[in-house]
Design an enzyme around this catalytic site. Structure first.
Site, mmCIF file in Angstrom:
data_model
loop_
_atom_site.group_PDB
_atom_site.id
_atom_site.type_symbol
_atom_site.label_atom_id
_atom_site.label_comp_id
_atom_site.label_asym_id
_atom_site.label_seq_id
_atom_site.Cartn_x
_atom_site.Cartn_y
_atom_site.Cartn_z
ATOM 1 N N GLN A 103 0.840 -1.193 0.000
ATOM 2 C CA GLN A 103 0.000 0.000 0.000
ATOM 3 C C GLN A 103 0.879 1.248 0.000
ATOM 4 O O GLN A 103 1.802 1.366 0.797
ATOM 5 C CB GLN A 103 -0.943 0.023 1.204
ATOM 6 C CG GLN A 103 -2.002 1.104 1.051
ATOM 7 C CD GLN A 103 -2.947 1.168 2.228
ATOM 8 O OE1 GLN A 103 -2.529 1.306 3.366
ATOM 9 N NE2 GLN A 103 -4.246 1.063 1.941
ATOM 10 N N TYR A 173 -6.466 10.678 4.168
ATOM 11 C CA TYR A 173 -5.095 10.994 3.815
ATOM 12 C C TYR A 173 -5.070 11.793 2.515
ATOM 13 O O TYR A 173 -6.107 12.140 1.964
ATOM 14 C CB TYR A 173 -4.257 9.725 3.747
ATOM 15 C CG TYR A 173 -4.177 9.024 5.093
ATOM 16 C CD1 TYR A 173 -3.720 9.719 6.209
ATOM 17 C CD2 TYR A 173 -4.588 7.721 5.253
ATOM 18 C CE1 TYR A 173 -3.669 9.097 7.460
ATOM 19 C CE2 TYR A 173 -4.531 7.098 6.499
ATOM 20 C CZ TYR A 173 -4.071 7.798 7.597
ATOM 21 O OH TYR A 173 -4.015 7.202 8.821
ATOM 22 N N ARG A 221 -7.769 1.822 -2.297
ATOM 23 C CA ARG A 221 -8.557 1.759 -1.069
ATOM 24 C C ARG A 221 -9.162 3.135 -0.858
ATOM 25 O O ARG A 221 -8.450 4.133 -0.797
ATOM 26 C CB ARG A 221 -7.693 1.362 0.121
ATOM 27 C CG ARG A 221 -8.507 1.191 1.380
ATOM 28 C CD ARG A 221 -8.015 0.029 2.212
ATOM 29 N NE ARG A 221 -9.113 -0.536 2.993
ATOM 30 C CZ ARG A 221 -9.075 -0.637 4.323
ATOM 31 N NH1 ARG A 221 -8.023 -0.207 4.984
ATOM 32 N NH2 ARG A 221 -10.103 -1.170 4.967
ATOM 33 N N ARG A 320 -8.255 -6.699 11.722
ATOM 34 C CA ARG A 320 -8.267 -7.127 13.118
ATOM 35 C C ARG A 320 -8.618 -8.612 13.217
ATOM 36 O O ARG A 320 -8.079 -9.320 14.065
ATOM 37 C CB ARG A 320 -9.267 -6.275 13.897
ATOM 38 C CG ARG A 320 -8.843 -4.828 13.990
ATOM 39 C CD ARG A 320 -9.866 -3.986 14.732
ATOM 40 N NE ARG A 320 -11.118 -3.832 13.988
ATOM 41 C CZ ARG A 320 -12.162 -3.151 14.446
ATOM 42 N NH1 ARG A 320 -12.110 -2.592 15.635
ATOM 43 N NH2 ARG A 320 -13.252 -3.031 13.715
ATOM 44 N N CYS A 343 -12.364 -11.710 16.408
ATOM 45 C CA CYS A 343 -12.093 -10.338 16.836
ATOM 46 C C CYS A 343 -13.364 -9.766 17.464
ATOM 47 O O CYS A 343 -14.453 -9.927 16.931
ATOM 48 C CB CYS A 343 -11.690 -9.486 15.650
ATOM 49 S SG CYS A 343 -11.751 -7.724 15.992
ATOM 50 N N CYS A 346 -12.370 -4.770 20.302
ATOM 51 C CA CYS A 346 -12.111 -4.042 21.551
ATOM 52 C C CYS A 346 -11.089 -2.930 21.319
ATOM 53 O O CYS A 346 -11.025 -1.977 22.085
ATOM 54 C CB CYS A 346 -11.562 -4.999 22.604
ATOM 55 S SG CYS A 346 -9.971 -5.687 22.132
ATOM 56 N N CYS A 350 -4.773 -3.250 19.268
ATOM 57 C CA CYS A 350 -4.386 -2.727 17.949
ATOM 58 C C CYS A 350 -4.427 -1.209 17.899
ATOM 59 O O CYS A 350 -3.428 -0.525 18.066
ATOM 60 C CB CYS A 350 -5.274 -3.340 16.869
ATOM 61 S SG CYS A 350 -7.020 -3.404 17.297
ATOM 62 N N CYS A 362 -2.731 -8.140 20.097
ATOM 63 C CA CYS A 362 -4.163 -8.375 20.192
ATOM 64 C C CYS A 362 -4.532 -8.746 21.616
ATOM 65 O O CYS A 362 -3.830 -9.514 22.262
ATOM 66 C CB CYS A 362 -4.582 -9.491 19.254
ATOM 67 S SG CYS A 362 -6.315 -9.922 19.424
ATOM 68 N N ALA A 393 -7.634 -14.090 32.787
ATOM 69 C CA ALA A 393 -6.240 -14.406 33.105
ATOM 70 C C ALA A 393 -6.105 -15.880 33.447
ATOM 71 O O ALA A 393 -5.285 -16.597 32.879
ATOM 72 C CB ALA A 393 -5.777 -13.537 34.269
#
Lengths: 660, 349, 666, 301
Positions: A103, A173, A221, A320, A343, A346, A350, A362, A393
């Site tokens: 890209q 952009y 894109r 993601r 994914c 959240c 990322c 991630c 955990a």
């Protein structure tokens, strides 16, 4: 087995056959070191290719030193030293029968003097939403230079063996700054009507195609809707995408939405429904004759397959989704849908880390971005491990330890696994959190960890069981009454007898009912307070959210919320009529009344409230640790160590399990 | 002279089928492109109520054929009823919604009128010679053909369902205001013209049917932790002749197979009645069931999002409620205190 | 005093030699009746010309027959069998000797007196003891160890036979021993002396009766055993050697519809529904089965828990045949396909050939299974639903997936391979990627690699303009000879028209059928698999790897490359050349390699019970190699799937084709 | 019982786009097969014949010489005879043309039952059956999923596929015409002996000219023509999309709602019994409790 034939049917783009319809869209990894790619890139992209993705579009690579956002985030494509690195990456990817495009990116005014000691360039002198700095208006010479720089990087891509290039015309952009009537207020041949606003882009397309010839693919894109007042809409997008297609130089369109100002919708958080913008691709697909790729919050193979089958798009883009589970395509193809780690948007690993100029990873997948460095290897000495606490955990630790060959038992005092994350998971807009729990559960069952529910572990029990290692993941404690529970007058609230107060956790769990008028004392400006406010507002309560000071000293925004989630959450509160008072702290409460104090002037104000909801931080539960720490090998992780976010919990779970 | 475009409006249970409105919108677009006269034709026993909607969508004239008969219409019967009217007024173009019934009717009518027909068109346009160009996919959707019916009239086409945007007409189409022409159906409309006699309907077996086809669904979710907890859901489905389905949680708990999962990683359903038991209503699930016409949500959490999209939100534990509900439904059967119940969606269109 | 030979003693007024004659006549009569039945079926069976290649057959007879090459695969029982086998041959002569003594009142055959006799007696003397021990060993194995492979075959029968064999030995020992004990003259034979000394000291009368009894018992045992043969699995004592001599010379070629007229058009029926649809060789096979169970023991289908057991299949047919032959049976209407052998068994086979490779008497299991499939498909139209699409695709589109020309054109364009025929004379080989190489996204990567390698070695090769039709292997092995011959005709026409001589193929299944089966349909080409060809190129230095392939590799032998065409070493040597790590051999490899599960059309059959590929995948990852190399598209698919399903961790080892590995070293 | 099955040699393109840049069909990628729906019709006819135990199944097709292949395929399945209505290659007949030719031929043949496939996979019209029946003045039912013939009474009970897996039950006297639906059966796979016989069977051929049709392109019995071909593009089913005329905020609002209409449905609370009553009330007032016959003979496994 669910039939995903459409998703795994090949597609030919500009003479290049892609083995399936899954495209990994470009995203900044932040792995660069002094402006150049690293082995981390190679491993990262190879892992995705091995996972079975059909086409990888490698991250935005800077065409020009003039506008590069931050020298430590984007690979500097204008430097000749980059070519060998690029070649390394393409070789690694091709090894796995996947295609890879590069890209090409020019930030325009998304670039600041703070990072680069030079102002950004843009179509007009309109300060950008990312930094608020006024850019330089590009004159003809600068435009020609930028176009040339695109062509130069395309040349490098060709040399490095890419199958194609993708022009970054999206996310506000440079090219979009020309295309968008919101940004572009020029009056010369590059401004005004659509044709003029498209001119710059057209020049880039022509120049790049000229360099790469017909053997390489050229894609764009682009945003299909800016979602800002005065920006372009889907109708405009239909027009300009059709014109691009008509040039015959563009082989495919990869569609996204938004611009800097509406950024949150380009990387939407979990409260945005799935596949929100596929309709854009579907509509545009009707007006162009080239393959169209739909992206944004597509995290499920069945959904993806349906998009192709229904003719809404020719390809689906995921970033993601593949960050979270690089094996997504292989698993989907083999019909192992349950094994897919989905994914949940959240953004903790990322987007937020990117904002803080940290390399991405991630929340659910600590290996992401650490390929090769983090991997599950058989343990040298299988040991007897007790994991206490079935939260994120604990579950992660148990699963990994078991995979490494240890003898693991998992203990949870409540009747179900999941831990504190189950509380927000009930709230509308946060329910994707369930998916994280679902996967962890699936993981421990599939590796076969014995789970003991409704079991409160005591010191005696542990001594009886004689484990080699105890992993303490028993979580934290809720602060219910800052007056009593919190030491230090600074944080205390004087609560008169008979005042109706409730902890946010209890409210969300439905343990506590509130009155009609609610004041939420949010001490940290954390997600907890925000979602509690929305949750109560949804019930028709009159909610006032009191936040001390939204700006953390060291960072751009509230620390545990990435800006995307934060922005959309604020939007929700606004639309639901929540009153937000910032720069105030709740100091005193009595029945029906709450007194708040301005953090600067220290003046008090009085609010009417039937209920005061306390949204304070949590405290680690250290009892068990203190009792045993000297006697056996006991290690604390997650909230049991210090109450933080899920990403830390899972990371520590993984880490501790790989260390024993 | 101006062209005349007719659109057949299909009526099911005294409601206009959406596909017919799509056809009407396409007809409207077509009419505007050629300044043609757009008319709608409808067969039913309560057409007045529906007239307004039709005219809003740009029809200048509505031919309403009143039938007294309650029994389900047969394509042949309707064809016979329409044929006369069409011969009298001689429209140039005749459009239908491409439903099963619409397509059948169109074929019978084409046979009756000895004219050409293009089924499931996705686009219509007049050629410069003023002939209707009918765009459709054929060869298993691998070829796009443009067909024409040069001489025979009317030029008939059915419109592929679900692809035309329904748009209301911007301005009242006919200066003098819309006109409604009522005619009594020719006798043949009520008694079958074709020699095949309708004997009744055999509803699909909800246990084997694909849930995306089911017209009643009972869905269970996380509240049922295992198969035994899930049993009442199945039993309720039985009492209602409904298909059993569930959220992903139900699949994970091993209560149902993946082919009966609703949501983003499962199937998309659009039943007339959806009874959702112990499902909280995350996006991942609701994306697959938002098409449900009537939703009853049973969930113990009164703040669960599922309640916000329900026509009836029942706050309580499914394990307590379902047995009660089943008991009542069974007594219903035996005492049969439900006269004049119509099979939901049983006239097969 | 003088010792009377039993044959000249008088029993109830009848002289011994008459008894002997009686024994001989009666038992021979029964024996011949039994044999008649057996032979009648053979005679009635379909023809099968197997008299070619006399020398090679005889050579094989020595290898597998007399030297019993395959026996030691299972060491203990193997060695024991060899001993008993030879013991038999030696003692057989002795039994004949004893018989003649019986018939001719104690007179030996002349040559037995001479030096030959002496030598022979020495050998025999030792053998009697060893064989006796062997029998005891055999007893032990059957009784105590009782391995699984002996299941479903009669124990009693085995014990009886073992008992008879040993009694031959024992009786002879006592016969002679007692003889010497009585005459008490010194003997030089250690074992005899041993038995003599054992018997010494008992009264002369007892010795005499021992002497007589053991003589007669020997004869009785001998004749009992003789008649037991045609009734038991020990028929192989008679049929094994012929069966080995008549072995199939070309393992790669499946039995055609009919050995003399392979063309389906010429026949109104096909396959085997009833006994007399089999050829005499197939019948001889079932006669010969020793029920050793080695076939079932190595059968992937059986190991994976499918119903199929090659041993049971053979014995099932045999028992059916015997039942039909017995005078008491009424002719049954039972069909073999379905009634005797269940559909599940018939469709369970992956045709990997492991059973045939193991069988010590060279029984050909696969041919029978395919004949049964042919009967079901061609005569009954009965087969698992899931393969109907395959049949239809092959019939309509001439490839298994039903893809269209686009795919092939695309592939040719991408690979930039030159088209065959454009410059025909300038081309030496035709590259034949096989259907997978044309149509499968994963395997296209391999065919691309092969082409790049051929190009880099500037081999003068081309590919067919519109690709080619499926070779038909799967159709044939799924019993659909009709579709197979349809494809064969098309291919042979094209290839001959285009003047193709040499074919390099990427698919062992194509290779096998093109090389071994097409000649029967007029297509004679030199067919090489790409591993062999690339191996040559490497050897000639026409391909020169620049770098080393730096991953640990293990190699999985495709059945149709290995077992059927004995290509074991080229791929291994290639790997040794291009890698700098050591090449790991999986648990079962070379001719013992375990099937991937795709063969015999299983690529398209639903594996309801038992996933062969997962078993193999686990086996291959045993030494945790980075890469598993193979040389067959279907092995590649099956193992890749097996890996993902069998191994929980995603980073399980990759499956790559040899060609891909070479290319990565370029 | 004379059963006539009208079958078609259908063109199938096993490539995604069958039209080249010049708007021509890519005939080199075309395969010609017996239209799958017709195959099912043939199977149905055979089963009817087997059930009755007598009668004949005759196959009729219209097409050029090559179309003979599908007759042979049908014969291999077990049909008794085939009639080939021969047209020149390249002659185009639309549904009306075919129907006219078929009816002209069939009217001269004994016929109790006429079967068609529901649809031809190439032109995807599904009209010939109805038109032919119309021209022959026969009762016709489309999409027959099950056909029960009462040989004595000469009547038929037909189950007709509706959407959502429901079926309509109809009855009509013989002779009649039906178009057979996919779900009716699974066609048999021809055995080798049958194939061999079919290969050599004699097939009667009659040219369409002999039936009185010119057979020229532009034949007047045709009513429709294909004016041109174009590469296909599947038009997606309607997807909820905010209109560009809405304000950005409203577009986002629409998206955030997930296209889910918020309903202000009533909320019930109370004891299980009360709640159950509430649900019953809700259902019965909307007449949503299906009557018994709807559930007749159903019990959940």
């Amino acid at each position: 087995m669910t039939d995903l034939a459409h998703l795994f049917s090949p597609l030919t783009i500009g003479g290049k056959t892609i083995k399936n319809r899954i495209l990994q869209s470009a995203h900044i990894t932040g792995f660069v070191e002094n402006g150049l790619p690293t082995d981390r890139h190679v491993k990262y992209y190879e892992a995705r290719a091995r996972g079975g993705v059909g086409l990888i579009v490698q991250e935005a690579t800077v065409v020009s030193p003039d506008c590069q956002y931050h020298p430590e985030m984007f690979p500097q494509g204008y430097r000749p030293e980059i070519t060998p690195w690029l070649r390394k990456i393409t070789e690694a990817v091709h090894r796995h029968d996947a295609a890879i495009f590069l890209q090409l990116w020019h930030g325009g005014h998304v670039s600041t003097s703070m990072h680069t000691w030079r102002p950004g360039w843009s179509s007009s002198e309109v300060p950008n939403a990312a930094f608020g700095e006024v850019p330089v208006e590009m004159d003809g010479r600068m435009i020609r230079q930028a176009v040339q720089q695109f062509a130069d990087l395309a040349q490098k891509a060709k040399e490095a063996g890419y199958d194609g290039v993708e022009l970054n015309f999206c996310h506000g952009y440079l090219q979009q700054q020309f295309l968008s009537p919101f940004n572009n207020i020029r009056t010369d041949e590059y401004g005004g009507n659509l044709e003029n606003r498209m001119r710059f882009g057209m020049e880039i397309i022509a120049a790049v195609r000229q360099v790469i010839g017909r053997d390489m693919v050229l894609g764009i894109r682009s945003a299909a809707d800016e979602f800002i007042a005065g920006g372009f809409t889907l109708d405009d997008a239909k027009e300009f995408t059709a014109r691009w297609a008509r040039t015959g130089d563009v082989d495919y369109l990869n569609l996204t939405v938004a611009t800097s100002k509406s950024g949150p919708y380009a990387v939407p958080p979990m409260m945005v429904p799935p596949r929100p913008f596929v309709y854009c691709a579907a509509e545009i697909r009707q007006v162009v004759d080239i393959p169209v790729c739909a992206g944004v919050r597509i995290n499920d193979p069945v959904m993806a397959n349906a998009i192709i089958e229904n003719g809404e798009a020719d390809m689906v883009a995921m970033a993601r989704g593949l960050l979270c589970d690089p094996e997504f395509p292989n698993k989907a193809k083999a019909g192992r849908l349950d094994d897919i780690r989905q994914c949940i948007a959240c953004n903790e690993g990322c987007w937020e880390r990117f904002c803080h100029h940290e390399p991405i990873t991630c929340m659910q997948n600590p290996e992401a971005g650490r390929e090769g460095e983090f991997q599950i290897t058989p343990a040298d000495h299988p040991r007897k491990v007790m994991v206490i606490g079935g939260g994120c955990a604990g579950m992660k630790a148990a699963a990994v330890a078991k995979q490494r060959g240890h003898q693991v038992d998992l203990y949870e005092k409540s009747p179900e696994l999941g831990g504190v994350i189950l509380i927000p998971a009930k709230v509308p807009g946060r329910q994707e959190l369930e998916q994280a729990v679902r996967y962890l559960k699936h993981e421990i069952t599939s590796v076969g960890v014995p789970v003991h529910l409704n079991t409160e572990v005591t010191a005696e029990m542990i001594e009886a069981k004689k484990p080699d290692v105890v992993i303490l993941a028993s979580g934290g404690k809720t602060i219910r009454n800052p007056g009593a529970d919190v030491v230090g007058p600074g944080q205390a609230i004087q609560v008169a007898a008979g005042t109706d107060i409730a902890a946010a956790e209890d409210v969300l769990e439905g343990k506590a009912e509130t009155g009609q008028r609610v004041v939420i004392a949010d001490y940290q400006n954390y997600m907890k307070g925000l979602i509690t406010a929305e949750y109560l507002a949804d019930q028709g309560k009159a909610v006032t959210l009191v936040v001390p000071f939204p700006i953390r000293m060291m960072t751009h925004n509230s620390y545990d919320i990435d800006i995307m989630t934060y922005a959309v959450q604020l939007r929700n509160l606004e639309t639901k009529g929540v009153k937000r008072i910032s720069e105030y702290e709740v100091k005193r409460a009595a029945p029906g009344k709450v007194w708040i104090q301005n953090v600067f002037t220290e003046e008090f104000e009085e609010l009417d409230a039937d209920t005061l909801v306390i949204s304070y931080w949590r405290k680690a539960d250290t009892a068990l640790y203190d009792a045993l720490k000297d006697r056996i090998d006991i290690r604390r992780i997650g909230d049991a160590l210090s109450p933080r976010r899920v990403i830390n919990a899972i990371y520590e779970g993984y880490k501790v399990a790989t260390e024993i | 002279m101006n062209k005349i475009i007719w659109v057949y409006i299909e009526v099911v249970e005294n409601e206009i089928v959406e596909t017919s409105l799509e056809a009407l919108s396409e007809g409207h677009r077509l009419a505007e492109s050629a300044a043609a006269h757009l008319a709608a034709v409808m067969i039913g026993n309560d057409t007045d109520r529906l007239a307004e909607t039709v005219l809003q969508h740009g029809a200048a004239t509505l031919y309403a054929i009143e039938t007294k008969s309650a029994d389900p219409p047969s394509p042949a019967g309707h064809a016979a009823a329409l044929a006369g009217l069409i011969r009298d007024h001689g429209p140039d173009v005749l459009l239908f919604g491409g439903t099963l019934f619409g397509n059948d009717l169109a074929v019978y009518l084409a046979a009756e009128l000895q004219t050409g027909l293009a089924k499931n068109c996705d686009k219509l346009a007049f050629s410069e010679k003023g002939i209707l160009e009918q765009h459709r996919l054929c060869f298993e959707n691998k070829v796009h053909t443009i067909e024409v019916t040069p001489q025979a009239r009317p030029q008939m086409a059915t419109i592929e369902p679900g692809i035309v945007k329904i748009g209301k007409a911007s301005k009242p189409y006919r200066p003098g205001g819309p006109e409604i022409i009522r005619t009594q159906a020719a006798a043949s409309a009520d008694v079958d013209a074709g020699a095949a006699i309708h004997l009744g309907f055999i509803p699909a077996d909800p246990r084997t049917i694909d849930i995306s086809d089911a017209s009643i669904i009972v869905a269970g979710g996380n509240a049922a932790k295992d198969v035994n907890h899930f049993a009442p859901v199945r039993e309720l489905a039985d009492c209602l002749g409904a298909a059993v389905a569930g959220s992903r949680a139900a699949v994970d708990n091993g209560c149902i197979g993946r082919d009966r999962q609703i949501g983003q990683s499962g199937k998309t359903v659009a039943p007339d009645l959806m009874i959702s038991c112990g499902i909280s209503g995350a996006h991942a699930h609701t994306i697959g069931m938002k098409g449900s016409k009537t939703i009853i949500a049973i969930n113990s959490d009164k703040n669960a999002p599922i309640h916000k999209m329900a026509d009836l939100g029942v706050v309580g534990d499914m394990h307590g409620i379902l047995p009660e509900l089943i008991k009542r439904l069974k007594t219903f059967r035996t005492t049969g205190t439900q006269d004049g119940l119509s099979d939901p969606k049983m006239d097969g269109r | 005093m003088e010792l009377m030979h039993p044959s000249v003693q008088i029993y109830f007024g009848i002289p011994g030699y008459l008894v002997a004659w009686l024994l001989l006549i009666v038992s021979t009569a029964i024996f011949s009746v039994l044999m008649m039945n057996r032979v009648r079926l053979l005679a009635a069976a379909k023809p099968d010309p197997r008299f070619d290649g006399f020398s090679s057959r005889t050579a094989a007879l020595f290898q597998y027959g007399f030297l019993q090459k395959r026996q030691p695969e299972y060491l203990a029982s193997g060695v024991i069998h060899i001993i008993i086998f030879w013991g038999f041959i030696v003692l057989g002569l002795r039994s004949v000797d004893i018989l003649t003594q019986g018939l001719f009142s104690g007179h030996q055959m002349s040559f037995m007196n001479g030096t030959f006799g002496k030598v022979y007696h020495h050998i025999k003397d030792g053998f009697e003891l060893i064989t006796l021990f062997a029998c005891i060993g055999a007893f032990y194995i059957r009784w105590v160890q009782a391995p699984k492979r002996y299941a479903e075959s009669s124990r009693i029968e085995a014990y009886v036979v073992l008992f008879l064999i040993s009694s031959l030995m024992v009786t002879d020992l006592f016969f002679e021993g007692s003889g010497y004990a009585m005459t008490a003259d010194q003997t030089t034979y250690p074992v005899k002396r041993l038995t003599a000394s054992l018997l010494s000291g008992i009264s002369f009368q007892t010795l005499k009766s021992v002497y007589t009894v053991s003589f007669w018992m020997h004869l009785v045992a001998f004749f009992l055993f003789l008649n037991l043969l045609p009734l038991s699995k020990h028929f192989h004592v008679i049929t094994a050697l012929p069966n080995i001599w008549f072995r199939k010379q070309n393992p790669g070629e499946l039995k055609p519809i009919d050995w003399r007229e392979p063309n389906l058009e010429a026949h109104d029926t096909a396959g085997a529904g009833r006994l007399n649809d089999f050829t005499w060789k197939q019948i001889l096979d079932v006669y010969t089965c020793t029920e050793c169970g080695r076939c079932t023991d190595t059968c992937p289908a059986n190991i994976a828990g499918r119903e199929l057991s090659p041993k049971k299949l053979i014995t099932g047919i045999r028992d059916h045949a015997y039942a039909a032959q017995s005078p008491f049976s009424t002719p049954s209407s039972r069909e073999i396909a379905g009634d005797i052998v269940s559909d599940a068994e018939i469709w369970g086979c992956t045709t990997c050939g492991a059973c045939e490779d193991q069988c010590p008497v060279l029984i050909e299991h696969v041919d029978k299974i395919i004949d049964l499939r042919r009967h079901l498909v061609l005569m009954k139209g009965r087969f698992p639903e899931e393969i109907e699409p395959l049949f239809r695709n092959l019939e309509t589109y001439h490839n298994p997936w039903g893809y269209g020309g686009d795919e092939v054109r695309q592939w040719i364009a991408e690979t930039k391979a030159s088209l065959w025929g454009r410059t025909r004379d300038a081309m030496d080989v035709l590259y034949w990627p096989g259907c997978a190489g044309f149509f499968d996204q994963r395997y296209k990567n391999v065919s691309r690699a092969v082409i790049r390698l051929l190009q880099s070695a500037d081999v003068r090769f081309g590919v067919m303009k519109d690709g080619v039709h499926c070779c038909g292997d799967f159709a044939r092995r799924l019993g659909n000879e009709y579709v197979y011959q349809l494809l064969v005709r098309k291919n042979v026409d094209v290839l001959q028209k285009e003047g193709v001589r040499t074919i390099v193929s990427s698919c062992p299944h194509c290779c096998n059928t093109l090389k071994n089966e097409y000649p029967r349909f007029g297509g004679r080409f030199e067919v090489i698999h790409h591993t062999e060809f690339l191996h040559q190129l490497l050897a000639q230095g026409r391909i020169q790897p620049q770098k080393k392939f730096d991953m640990s590799v293990t190699y999985h032998d495709p059945c149709y490359l290995g077992r059927y065409n004995a290509v074991y070493d080229p791929p291994r040597e290639i790997l040794h050349k291009v890698t700098n790590r050591r090449v790991l051999e999986p648990k079962r490899s070379r001719n013992k390699a375990f099937c991937c599960g795709a063969g015999g059309g299983y690529m398209w059959l639903a594996e309801t019970t038992g996933r062969v590929n997962e078993i193999r995948a686990k086996e291959l990852t045993l030494h945790q190699p980075d890469v598993t190399a193979t040389a067959c598209p279907y092995c590649l698919f099956m193992l890749t799937e097996g890996m993902t399903n069998a191994n929980a961790s995603p980073a399980s080892c990759q499956i790559m084709d040899i060609a891909e590995i070479i290319e990565m070293a370029m | 019982m004379d059963i006539i099955v009208c079958i078609k040699q259908a063109a199938r393109y096993n490539i995604p786009n069958a039209v080249d840049s010049s708007g021509q069909l890519k005939t080199e990628d075309r395969v010609l097969i017996l239209n799958p729906y017709d195959e099912i019709a043939v199977e149905e006819a055979l089963r009817i014949r087997e059930k009755i135990g007598s009668g004949s199944v005759t196959l009729v097709t219209v097409g050029p010489a090559r179309a003979q292949a599908v007759l042979r395929r049908g014969l291999a399945m077990g049909a008794d005879a085939g009639l080939h209505l021969l047209s020149e290659n390249g002659h185009f007949f639309d549904a009306w043309g075919i129907a006219a030719i078929l009816s002209a031929a069939i009217s001269k043949m004994p016929h109790d039952l006429l079967l068609f496939g529901r649809l031809a996979i190439d032109d995807m019209r599904g009209q010939v059956g109805v038109f032919t029946a119309g021209l022959l003045k026969l009762p016709v039912v489309t999409a027959a999923a099950r056909i029960d013939i009462d040989h004595e009474k000469r009547t038929v009970r037909i189950e007709r596929s509706l959407d959502r897996g429901n079926r309509e039950l109809l009855a009509c006297p013989l002779p009649a015409a039906f178009t057979v639906d996919k779900v009716a059966n699974r066609p048999r796979y021809p055995t080798w002996p049958a194939r061999k016989q079919a290969q050599t069977a004699v097939i009667k051929a009659v040219s369409v000219e002999a039936l009185g049709f010119s057979g020229e392109p532009g034949e007047k019995i045709n009513k429709t023509f294909i004016s041109r071909y174009a590469p296909p593009k599947l038009r997606p089913k309607k997807i909820l999309a905010p209109d560009s005329s809405m304000s950005a905020a409203n577009r986002l609002k629409f998206i955030m709602s997930g296209g889910m209409a918020k309903k202000s449905g009533e909320k019930l609370g109370g004891s299980p019994a009360q709640l159950a009553d509430g649900i019953i009330a809700f259902l019965s007032e909307r007449k949503m409790i299906p009557p018994d016959h709807f559930l007749a003979g159903r019990t959940q496994k």
